[in-house]
Design an enzyme around this catalytic site. Structure first.
Site, mmCIF file in Angstrom:
data_model
loop_
_atom_site.group_PDB
_atom_site.id
_atom_site.type_symbol
_atom_site.label_atom_id
_atom_site.label_comp_id
_atom_site.label_asym_id
_atom_site.label_seq_id
_atom_site.Cartn_x
_atom_site.Cartn_y
_atom_site.Cartn_z
ATOM 1 C CE LYS A 43 6.079 1.818 -5.071
ATOM 2 N NZ LYS A 43 5.941 0.359 -4.986
ATOM 3 N NE ARG A 91 3.462 3.154 1.405
ATOM 4 C CZ ARG A 91 3.655 1.929 1.872
ATOM 5 N NH1 ARG A 91 4.140 1.756 3.098
ATOM 6 N NH2 ARG A 91 3.365 0.874 1.132
#
Length: 199
Positions: free
Chosen positions: A20, A24
């Site tokens: 993740k 990002r």
């Protein structure tokens, strides 16, 4: 859960946060406007079984309590997550920020959730308390990566209280505060509806 708040989480659960964070950083490096939404514990996965791993309906007789059962957990209905996420789309306040969904009435410990269910059902469940050390020892046993992944999340959520016990910062945006017009479903309302549907 906000991936940027879990830098030291061990694998395999930590691997999810690593992925993740990579996504990002790629978004940010490309200067793409974003809003990250931290939804916490989805009701269909966690609340429907009173926090029982792999169970999606409340237990009828016995319930497993993690640790002393007093760590605060943030429970959110999936439809409320969607409603809040949609509201952020045209809201300049949320651009390039993280929005945390932390509705006040849904910040309850596992014990409090079980007590609500018992009140709604009019009967008491037999509680089996699982100590953190025994849970950690089980994580060392030979099991599939998927099982370790799920157990790792349960450890973060129920033993360490990591949906609630994190510093989101003074400038953090909280969904139910910035969108007070949205009437989110409370834990008690959710459990009441669940009770009615199970009759």
């Amino acid at each position: 859960m906000d991936a940027d708040k879990f830098l030291d989480c061990p694998p395999p659960t930590g691997d999810v946060f690593v992925c993740k964070r990579k996504i990002r950083r790629s978004i940010e490096d490309a200067h793409i406007p974003f809003t990250y939404v931290s939804a916490n514990c989805l009701a269909g996965w966690f609340l429907s079984g009173l926090g029982q791993m792999g169970r999606f309906m409340p237990p009828e007789e016995n319930v497993m309590i993690y640790g002393d059962g007093n760590q605060k957990v943030i429970w959110v209905r999936e439809e409320d997550v969607a409603a809040y996420a949609i509201k952020t789309i045209d809201d300049d306040r949320t651009t390039n920020k993280t929005v945390y969904i932390r509705p006040q009435l849904n910040i309850l410990s596992q014990n409090e959730v079980v007590q609500l269910w018992e009140k709604i059902q009019g009967r008491t469940l037999k509680k089996q308390f699982i100590q953190e050390q025994s849970w950690v020892e089980r994580l060392k046993e030979s099991m599939s990566t998927e099982e370790k992944y799920v157990m790792g999340f349960f450890h973060l959520i129920f033993f360490q209280g990591k949906t609630y016990n994190i510093d989101i910062g003074e400038d953090a945006l909280e969904a139910s505060s910035i969108y007070p017009d949205h009437q989110y479903e409370t834990v008690e309302e959710y459990l009441s509806l669940l009770s009615e549907s199970s009759l």
